[in-house]
Design a protein around this motif. Structure first.
Motif, PDB file in Angstrom:
ATOM      1  N   CYS A 217       0.873  -1.178   0.000  1.00  0.00           N
ATOM      2  CA  CYS A 217       0.000   0.000   0.000  1.00  0.00           C
ATOM      3  C   CYS A 217       0.908   1.225   0.000  1.00  0.00           C
ATOM      4  CB  CYS A 217      -0.898  -0.009   1.241  1.00  0.00           C
ATOM      5  SG  CYS A 217      -1.795   1.531   1.527  1.00  0.00           S
ATOM      6  N   SER A 218       0.826   2.021  -1.053  1.00  0.00           N
ATOM      7  CA  SER A 218       1.738   3.152  -1.198  1.00  0.00           C
ATOM      8  C   SER A 218       1.622   4.144  -0.038  1.00  0.00           C
ATOM      9  CB  SER A 218       1.483   3.866  -2.521  1.00  0.00           C
ATOM     10  OG  SER A 218       0.141   4.313  -2.625  1.00  0.00           O
ATOM     11  N   THR A 219       0.395   4.465   0.335  1.00  0.00           N
ATOM     12  CA  THR A 219       0.208   5.455   1.405  1.00  0.00           C
ATOM     13  C   THR A 219       0.756   4.953   2.727  1.00  0.00           C
ATOM     14  OG1 THR A 219      -1.828   6.153   0.308  1.00  0.00           O
ATOM     15  CG2 THR A 219      -1.458   6.956   2.535  1.00  0.00           C
ATOM     16  N   GLU A 245       9.876   5.738  -4.525  1.00  0.00           N
ATOM     17  CA  GLU A 245      10.287   6.428  -5.752  1.00  0.00           C
ATOM     18  C   GLU A 245      10.283   5.481  -6.949  1.00  0.00           C
ATOM     19  OE1 GLU A 245      13.877   8.750  -5.325  1.00  0.00           O
ATOM     20  OE2 GLU A 245      13.322   9.249  -3.263  1.00  0.00           O
ATOM     21  N   THR A 246      10.539   4.196  -6.706  1.00  0.00           N
ATOM     22  CA  THR A 246      10.562   3.239  -7.825  1.00  0.00           C
ATOM     23  C   THR A 246       9.160   2.905  -8.322  1.00  0.00           C
ATOM     24  OG1 THR A 246      10.468   1.196  -6.478  1.00  0.00           O
ATOM     25  CG2 THR A 246      12.643   2.194  -6.846  1.00  0.00           C
ATOM     26  N   ILE A 247       8.139   3.100  -7.491  1.00  0.00           N
ATOM     27  CA  ILE A 247       6.773   2.767  -7.919  1.00  0.00           C
ATOM     28  C   ILE A 247       5.947   4.011  -8.242  1.00  0.00           C
ATOM     29  CG2 ILE A 247       6.720   0.575  -6.657  1.00  0.00           C
ATOM     30  CD1 ILE A 247       4.982   1.921  -4.521  1.00  0.00           C
ATOM     31  N   GLN A 248       6.503   5.192  -8.017  1.00  0.00           N
ATOM     32  CA  GLN A 248       5.771   6.421  -8.341  1.00  0.00           C
ATOM     33  C   GLN A 248       5.465   6.462  -9.830  1.00  0.00           C
ATOM     34  OE1 GLN A 248       7.907  10.098  -7.630  1.00  0.00           O
ATOM     35  NE2 GLN A 248       6.011  11.243  -7.293  1.00  0.00           N
ATOM     36  N   ASN A 249       4.236   6.783 -10.179  1.00  0.00           N
ATOM     37  CA  ASN A 249       3.835   6.848 -11.579  1.00  0.00           C
ATOM     38  C   ASN A 249       4.432   8.078 -12.261  1.00  0.00           C
ATOM     39  OD1 ASN A 249       2.317   4.590 -10.944  1.00  0.00           O
ATOM     40  ND2 ASN A 249       0.431   5.749 -10.657  1.00  0.00           N
ATOM     41  N   LYS A 250       4.500   8.043 -13.573  1.00  0.00           N
ATOM     42  CA  LYS A 250       5.069   9.162 -14.328  1.00  0.00           C
ATOM     43  C   LYS A 250       4.298  10.461 -14.089  1.00  0.00           C
ATOM     44  CE  LYS A 250       7.181   6.457 -18.035  1.00  0.00           C
ATOM     45  NZ  LYS A 250       7.211   6.177 -19.501  1.00  0.00           N
ATOM     46  N   SER A 257      -2.364   0.767  -4.386  1.00  0.00           N
ATOM     47  CA  SER A 257      -1.538  -0.391  -4.050  1.00  0.00           C
ATOM     48  C   SER A 257      -0.899  -0.950  -5.311  1.00  0.00           C
ATOM     49  CB  SER A 257      -2.364  -1.459  -3.336  1.00  0.00           C
ATOM     50  OG  SER A 257      -3.504  -1.836  -4.095  1.00  0.00           O
ATOM     51  N   TYR A 258       0.153  -1.727  -5.104  1.00  0.00           N
ATOM     52  CA  TYR A 258       0.940  -2.300  -6.196  1.00  0.00           C
ATOM     53  C   TYR A 258       1.279  -3.749  -5.855  1.00  0.00           C
ATOM     54  CZ  TYR A 258       1.950   2.572  -7.619  1.00  0.00           C
ATOM     55  OH  TYR A 258       1.854   3.889  -8.013  1.00  0.00           O
ATOM     56  N   GLY A 259       1.410  -4.558  -6.896  1.00  0.00           N
ATOM     57  CA  GLY A 259       1.868  -5.921  -6.706  1.00  0.00           C
ATOM     58  C   GLY A 259       0.783  -6.952  -6.951  1.00  0.00           C
ATOM     59  N   LYS A 260       1.187  -8.202  -7.018  1.00  0.00           N
ATOM     60  CA  LYS A 260       0.271  -9.297  -7.282  1.00  0.00           C
ATOM     61  C   LYS A 260      -0.783  -9.403  -6.182  1.00  0.00           C
ATOM     62  CE  LYS A 260       0.188 -14.229  -8.378  1.00  0.00           C
ATOM     63  NZ  LYS A 260       1.009 -15.470  -8.510  1.00  0.00           N
ATOM     64  N   GLY A 261      -2.043  -9.368  -6.594  1.00  0.00           N
ATOM     65  CA  GLY A 261      -3.132  -9.476  -5.635  1.00  0.00           C
ATOM     66  C   GLY A 261      -3.514  -8.173  -4.964  1.00  0.00           C
ATOM     67  N   ALA A 262      -2.940  -7.052  -5.438  1.00  0.00           N
ATOM     68  CA  ALA A 262      -3.217  -5.743  -4.818  1.00  0.00           C
ATOM     69  C   ALA A 262      -4.717  -5.472  -4.773  1.00  0.00           C
ATOM     70  CB  ALA A 262      -2.499  -4.646  -5.578  1.00  0.00           C
ATOM     71  N   SER A 266      -6.151  -0.340  -6.474  1.00  0.00           N
ATOM     72  CA  SER A 266      -4.928  -0.616  -7.228  1.00  0.00           C
ATOM     73  C   SER A 266      -4.887   0.056  -8.590  1.00  0.00           C
ATOM     74  CB  SER A 266      -4.748  -2.130  -7.398  1.00  0.00           C
ATOM     75  OG  SER A 266      -5.870  -2.684  -8.058  1.00  0.00           O
ATOM     76  N   GLY A 267      -6.055   0.400  -9.149  1.00  0.00           N
ATOM     77  CA  GLY A 267      -6.065   0.993 -10.481  1.00  0.00           C
ATOM     78  C   GLY A 267      -6.310   2.484 -10.525  1.00  0.00           C
ATOM     79  N   GLY A 268      -6.376   3.113  -9.361  1.00  0.00           N
ATOM     80  CA  GLY A 268      -6.633   4.552  -9.312  1.00  0.00           C
ATOM     81  C   GLY A 268      -5.523   5.277  -8.572  1.00  0.00           C
ATOM     82  N   GLU A 269      -5.182   6.482  -9.048  1.00  0.00           N
ATOM     83  CA  GLU A 269      -4.196   7.299  -8.347  1.00  0.00           C
ATOM     84  C   GLU A 269      -4.905   8.065  -7.236  1.00  0.00           C
ATOM     85  OE1 GLU A 269      -0.786   8.113 -11.692  1.00  0.00           O
ATOM     86  OE2 GLU A 269      -2.326   9.649 -11.421  1.00  0.00           O
ATOM     87  N   ILE A 270      -4.492   7.815  -6.023  1.00  0.00           N
ATOM     88  CA  ILE A 270      -5.177   8.350  -4.853  1.00  0.00           C
ATOM     89  C   ILE A 270      -4.523   9.637  -4.362  1.00  0.00           C
ATOM     90  CG2 ILE A 270      -6.075   6.113  -4.107  1.00  0.00           C
ATOM     91  CD1 ILE A 270      -3.727   5.953  -2.136  1.00  0.00           C
ATOM     92  N   SER A 271      -5.349  10.565  -3.923  1.00  0.00           N
ATOM     93  CA  SER A 271      -4.827  11.867  -3.495  1.00  0.00           C
ATOM     94  C   SER A 271      -4.031  11.779  -2.197  1.00  0.00           C
ATOM     95  CB  SER A 271      -5.976  12.868  -3.343  1.00  0.00           C
ATOM     96  OG  SER A 271      -7.011  12.359  -2.529  1.00  0.00           O
ATOM     97  N   TRP A 272      -4.410  10.870  -1.318  1.00  0.00           N
ATOM     98  CA  TRP A 272      -3.736  10.813  -0.022  1.00  0.00           C
ATOM     99  C   TRP A 272      -2.346  10.184  -0.140  1.00  0.00           C
ATOM    100  CZ3 TRP A 272      -8.357   8.821  -1.466  1.00  0.00           C
ATOM    101  CH2 TRP A 272      -8.567   7.437  -1.447  1.00  0.00           C
TER     102      TRP A 272
END
Length: 292
Positions: A217-219, A245-250, A257-262, A266-272
């Motif tokens: 979970c990125s947050t 920094e390696t998973i930050q989108n362009k 969230s990122y990864g298998k089973g996220a 997982s498919g939306g860029e979240i503001s928090w």
């Protein structure tokens, strides 16, 4: 910050996420201190004025579904605290919100809320610990001891809970409690909880969203970095930030969230995710002596 500017509803606040592009009062509220800290006062003022315009007559603030939540109101109070002395009317708005918060304190010390529908199934009322620092801060700013006392009273209730400190839930929600404990001066309890997190941090710096899953979970990771910086563990926080920094989108944003089973947005860029990354980055700069 570019992501914030690209995803703010004009004259209002930040969106929920890219799949739900409507303004989100809660996140807009706790983004305001971040905006001030990153020298974006005009954006902070715009967000503050919009929030004040949607405050309900009883002092609470609505979630995107129009229903007031205690947690959401408290996060907006974080923004109002930051805006006091800068935005006309912020002090009165903060006082009304704080008075409403007092009506949600149960005699047992538990913090109540008019609804839990938006977070049922993914969070528990342990996130209400994160509602306490802004109430205590409002007490200091406004000179109302009752607000500070209420925050301490509720904190004492949650400190008795065996499930408060262990890493036993989504990292984002566990991290809320760890941050709250730090903000309320309970550093030893926070260290205890973060020991659980340290045990599962991987060599690449990533931290699983739950102790028994592969995905992240990125947050939650950004929040844990904040807590580790606060506790003086620069090594672990830097590792977490390097991974983020390696998973930050362009775009500059982050999926939930990122990864298998996220499973967490997982498919939306979240503001928090952006908010906590910016907060953590500021602490990283300060830890390295690069920011006043």
């Amino acid at each position: 910050m570019d992501w914030f500017k690209a995803n703010m509803v004009s004259g209002q606040g930040i969106i929920v996420h890219t799949k739900q592009p409507v303004p989100y009062p809660e996140v807009t509220g706790y983004f305001i201190p971040t905006l001030y800290n990153w020298n974006e006062p005009e954006l902070a003022r715009t967000c503050t004025r919009w929030l004040m315009s949607i405050q309900l007559p009883d002092g609470a603030f609505p979630a995107p579904d129009g229903v007031p939540y205690t947690f959401d109101t408290a996060q907006i109070m974080r923004g109002l605290c930051a805006a006091v002395g800068d935005v006309e009317g912020a002090e009165g708005s903060l006082r009304r919100a704080s008075d409403w918060m007092l009506t949600q304190v149960d005699p047992s010390g538990r913090l109540l809320t008019p609804s839990t529908e938006l977070w049922t199934g993914i969070a528990s009322d342990l996130i209400h610990t994160y509602a306490l620092p802004p109430l205590a801060q409002a007490g200091k700013l406004l000179g109302v001891k009752e607000y500070e006392d209420a925050a301490k009273f509720v904190l004492d209730h949650y400190k008795q809970r065996d499930d408060l400190v262990p890493f036993n839930r989504l990292s984002h929600f566990h991290a809320y409690a760890m941050e709250a404990l730090c903000e309320m001066g309970e550093l030893d309890l926070a260290r205890h909880g973060m020991a659980d997190v340290a045990r599962v941090q991987r060599r690449d710096g990533s931290i699983p969203a739950y102790p028994d899953v592969e995905w992240v979970c990125s947050t939650g990771m950004a929040q844990y970095a904040i807590v580790w910086y606060t506790l003086g563990d620069k090594v672990r926080s830097n590792r977490a930030m390097a991974y983020l920094e390696t998973i930050q989108n362009k775009s500059g944003g982050f999926f939930g969230s990122y990864g298998k089973g996220a499973k967490y947005i997982s498919g939306g860029e979240i503001s928090w995710g952006v908010k906590y990354f910016l907060d953590a980055w500021l602490l990283k700069q300060r830890a390295e002596g690069q920011h006043a």
